[in-house]
Design an enzyme around this catalytic site. Structure first.
Site, PDB file in Angstrom:
ATOM      1  N   GLY A  12       0.783  -1.236   0.000  1.00 49.60           N
ATOM      2  CA  GLY A  12       0.000   0.000   0.000  1.00 49.60           C
ATOM      3  C   GLY A  12       0.808   1.276   0.000  1.00 49.60           C
ATOM      4  O   GLY A  12       0.305   2.324   0.412  1.00 49.60           O
ATOM      5  N   SER A  13       2.058   1.245  -0.471  1.00 54.49           N
ATOM      6  CA  SER A  13       2.852   2.493  -0.498  1.00 54.49           C
ATOM      7  C   SER A  13       2.237   3.516  -1.453  1.00 54.49           C
ATOM      8  O   SER A  13       2.231   4.713  -1.168  1.00 54.49           O
ATOM      9  CB  SER A  13       4.300   2.213  -0.884  1.00 54.49           C
ATOM     10  N   ARG A  63     -18.076 -14.107  -9.616  1.00 57.29           N
ATOM     11  CA  ARG A  63     -19.332 -14.771 -10.009  1.00 57.29           C
ATOM     12  C   ARG A  63     -20.564 -14.068  -9.478  1.00 57.29           C
ATOM     13  O   ARG A  63     -21.696 -14.461  -9.770  1.00 57.29           O
ATOM     14  CB  ARG A  63     -19.314 -16.232  -9.537  1.00 57.29           C
ATOM     15  N   ILE A  88     -10.063  -7.237 -13.063  1.00 58.18           N
ATOM     16  CA  ILE A  88     -11.344  -6.548 -12.856  1.00 58.18           C
ATOM     17  C   ILE A  88     -12.366  -7.148 -13.827  1.00 58.18           C
ATOM     18  O   ILE A  88     -12.149  -7.156 -15.037  1.00 58.18           O
ATOM     19  CB  ILE A  88     -11.226  -5.041 -13.101  1.00 58.18           C
ATOM     20  N   HIS A 104       1.011   0.539 -13.854  1.00 57.99           N
ATOM     21  CA  HIS A 104       1.806  -0.661 -14.123  1.00 57.99           C
ATOM     22  C   HIS A 104       3.279  -0.279 -14.021  1.00 57.99           C
ATOM     23  O   HIS A 104       3.691   0.768 -14.560  1.00 57.99           O
ATOM     24  CB  HIS A 104       1.480  -1.215 -15.518  1.00 57.99           C
ATOM     25  N   ASP A 145      -3.604  -4.870 -18.693  1.00 57.84           N
ATOM     26  CA  ASP A 145      -2.590  -3.909 -19.187  1.00 57.84           C
ATOM     27  C   ASP A 145      -2.785  -3.555 -20.655  1.00 57.84           C
ATOM     28  O   ASP A 145      -1.814  -3.318 -21.377  1.00 57.84           O
ATOM     29  CB  ASP A 145      -1.178  -4.510 -18.971  1.00 57.84           C
ATOM     30  N   GLU A 174       6.448   6.186  -9.194  1.00 62.05           N
ATOM     31  CA  GLU A 174       5.011   6.019  -8.934  1.00 62.05           C
ATOM     32  C   GLU A 174       4.533   7.028  -7.899  1.00 62.05           C
ATOM     33  O   GLU A 174       3.504   7.687  -8.075  1.00 62.05           O
ATOM     34  CB  GLU A 174       4.728   4.592  -8.445  1.00 62.05           C
TER      35      GLU A 174
HETATM   36  N1  LIG Z   1      -9.495  -6.085 -16.319  1.00 65.86           N
HETATM   37  C1  LIG Z   1      -8.305  -5.691 -15.831  1.00 65.86           C
HETATM   38  N2  LIG Z   1      -7.983  -5.999 -14.554  1.00 65.86           N
HETATM   39  C2  LIG Z   1      -6.782  -5.609 -14.039  1.00 65.86           C
HETATM   40  C3  LIG Z   1      -5.848  -4.905 -14.831  1.00 65.86           C
HETATM   41  C4  LIG Z   1      -6.221  -4.585 -16.191  1.00 65.86           C
HETATM   42  O1  LIG Z   1      -5.455  -3.925 -16.943  1.00 65.86           O
HETATM   43  N3  LIG Z   1      -7.440  -4.997 -16.637  1.00 65.86           N
HETATM   44  N4  LIG Z   1      -4.597  -4.542 -14.312  1.00 65.86           N
HETATM   45  C5  LIG Z   1      -4.185  -5.331 -13.152  1.00 65.86           C
HETATM   46  C6  LIG Z   1      -2.898  -4.891 -12.551  1.00 65.86           C
HETATM   47  N5  LIG Z   1      -1.807  -5.674 -13.173  1.00 65.86           N
HETATM   48  C7  LIG Z   1      -0.849  -4.993 -13.868  1.00 65.86           C
HETATM   49  O2  LIG Z   1      -0.803  -3.747 -13.901  1.00 65.86           O
HETATM   50  C8  LIG Z   1      -1.776  -7.085 -13.043  1.00 65.86           C
HETATM   51  C9  LIG Z   1      -2.051  -7.652 -11.797  1.00 65.86           C
HETATM   52  C10 LIG Z   1      -2.031  -9.039 -11.663  1.00 65.86           C
HETATM   53  C11 LIG Z   1      -1.747  -9.867 -12.752  1.00 65.86           C
HETATM   54  C12 LIG Z   1      -1.772 -11.346 -12.584  1.00 65.86           C
HETATM   55  O3  LIG Z   1      -1.208 -12.075 -13.379  1.00 65.86           O
HETATM   56  N6  LIG Z   1      -2.454 -11.815 -11.525  1.00 65.86           N
HETATM   57  C13 LIG Z   1      -2.513 -13.268 -11.234  1.00 65.86           C
HETATM   58  C14 LIG Z   1      -3.105 -13.525  -9.832  1.00 65.86           C
HETATM   59  C15 LIG Z   1      -2.132 -13.032  -8.745  1.00 65.86           C
HETATM   60  C16 LIG Z   1      -2.711 -13.239  -7.337  1.00 65.86           C
HETATM   61  O4  LIG Z   1      -3.926 -13.531  -7.205  1.00 65.86           O
HETATM   62  O5  LIG Z   1      -1.911 -13.099  -6.363  1.00 65.86           O
HETATM   63  C17 LIG Z   1      -3.394 -13.984 -12.252  1.00 65.86           C
HETATM   64  O6  LIG Z   1      -4.312 -13.356 -12.823  1.00 65.86           O
HETATM   65  O7  LIG Z   1      -3.166 -15.193 -12.403  1.00 65.86           O
HETATM   66  C18 LIG Z   1      -1.447  -9.303 -13.974  1.00 65.86           C
HETATM   67  C19 LIG Z   1      -1.445  -7.905 -14.125  1.00 65.86           C
HETATM   68  C20 LIG Z   1      -5.281  -5.391 -12.107  1.00 65.86           C
HETATM   69  N7  LIG Z   1      -6.497  -5.893 -12.742  1.00 65.86           N
HETATM   70  N1  LIG Z   2       0.908  -5.294 -12.580  1.00 73.26           N
HETATM   71  C1  LIG Z   2       0.478  -4.700 -11.355  1.00 73.26           C
HETATM   72  C2  LIG Z   2       1.666  -4.319 -10.503  1.00 73.26           C
HETATM   73  O1  LIG Z   2       2.701  -4.966 -10.560  1.00 73.26           O
HETATM   74  N2  LIG Z   2       1.484  -3.266  -9.734  1.00 73.26           N
HETATM   75  C3  LIG Z   2       2.552  -2.799  -8.899  1.00 73.26           C
HETATM   76  O2  LIG Z   2       2.404  -3.307  -7.577  1.00 73.26           O
HETATM   77  C4  LIG Z   2       3.138  -2.417  -6.710  1.00 73.26           C
HETATM   78  C5  LIG Z   2       2.277  -2.152  -5.500  1.00 73.26           C
HETATM   79  O3  LIG Z   2       3.069  -1.518  -4.529  1.00 73.26           O
HETATM   80  P1  LIG Z   2       2.342  -0.861  -3.244  1.00 73.26           P
HETATM   81  O4  LIG Z   2       1.424  -1.917  -2.670  1.00 73.26           O
HETATM   82  O5  LIG Z   2       3.493  -0.521  -2.339  1.00 73.26           O
HETATM   83  O6  LIG Z   2       1.594   0.345  -3.730  1.00 73.26           O
HETATM   84  C6  LIG Z   2       3.410  -1.133  -7.508  1.00 73.26           C
HETATM   85  O7  LIG Z   2       4.776  -1.073  -7.900  1.00 73.26           O
HETATM   86  C7  LIG Z   2       2.538  -1.297  -8.732  1.00 73.26           C
HETATM   87  O8  LIG Z   2       3.052  -0.672  -9.911  1.00 73.26           O
END
Ligand SMILES: Nc1nc2c(c(=O)[nH]1)N[C@@H](CN(C=O)c1ccc(C(=O)N[C@@H](CCC(=O)O)C(=O)O)cc1)CN2
Ligand SMILES: NCC(=O)N[C@@H]1O[C@H](COP(=O)([O-])[O-])[C@@H](O)[C@H]1O
Length: 189
Positions: A12-13, A63, A88, A104, A145, A174
């Protein structure tokens, strides 16, 4: 007053910097922290700043109603992803069209997609021997992404960098830019 919900799964930084930036803001307030990981550091950040929290679970998120009813009941106007690690779902995207943004920790379109989060991103950048990395803020669509880019900032990848040292440089970018990008995005939408 525009009300934002921050979605986060980790330390949460970024959430902390966003909360601090909008404390006493005239037009925007952080109204809710949404988290999917019990015990995550972001929950302590929320408690410290007196921000209500919503702990979500998989079944209802993917779901059920994707917590749309709860977010609307909290009069949330925008959703800010800050290290949220679940995809999402369409139901939430449709309820908040062009109102969800994500940060990201790389220069999209490279180093994005499923599996690309946290240290995995920095390790891939280092493995590819990139000379620079950075951050991307983008709209959230149904894919990881993939949404329209809103902002990017670069930083160097230095000789001897590890995933940890690169992560530190990325975090600094960030923390510097995300709050201001959020403010500009909200004021323009
Ligand atoms: N519909 C969308 N949902 C999310 C997006 C997006 O662009 N469209 N961005 C992500 C954030 N993200 C990168 O910026 C990202 C986060 C997580 C993953 C991922 O591979 N997650 C794993 C599960 C990890 C876990 O549960 O600990 C997975 O899906 O298998 C990829 C990219 C947030 N949501
Ligand atoms: N693809 C999603 C992803 O990697 N997000 C990254 O998770 C970190 C969260 O840090 P935080 O919990 O300290 O804010 C951040 O570096 C953010 O860019």
């Amino acid at each position: 007053m525009k009300r934002i919900a921050i979605f986060a799964s980790g330390a949460g930084s970024n959430a902390k910097k966003i909360i601090e930036y909008f404390t006493h803001h005239a037009a925007i307030q952080v109204a809710l922290i949404v988290c999917n990981k019990p015990g995550a550091g972001v929950l302590s950040v929320a408690t410290h700043y007196g921000i209500p929290t919503l702990l979500i679970e998989k079944e209802q998120f993917f779901r059920g109603n994707a917590y749309v009813d709860e977010l609307k009941a909290a009069h949330i106007d925008f959703i800010i992803l800050a290290g949220f690690l679940w995809k999402i779902p369409s139901a939430l995207i449709q309820a908040y069209p062009n109102k969800i943004i994500n940060i990201h920790p790389a220069l999209l379109p490279k180093y994005g997609g499923k599996g690309m989060y946290g240290q995995f991103v920095h390790e891939a950048v280092l493995a590819a021997r990139e000379l620079e990395s950075g951050i991307t803020v983008h709209l959230v669509d149904e894919l990881y992404d993939h949404g329209q880019m809103v902002f990017q900032a670069q930083c160097p990848v230095l000789p001897g960098d590890t995933a940890a040292t690169l992560a530190q440089r990325i975090h600094a970018l960030e923390h510097k830019h995300y709050p201001e990008v959020i403010e500009q995005f909200i004021m323009q939408h």
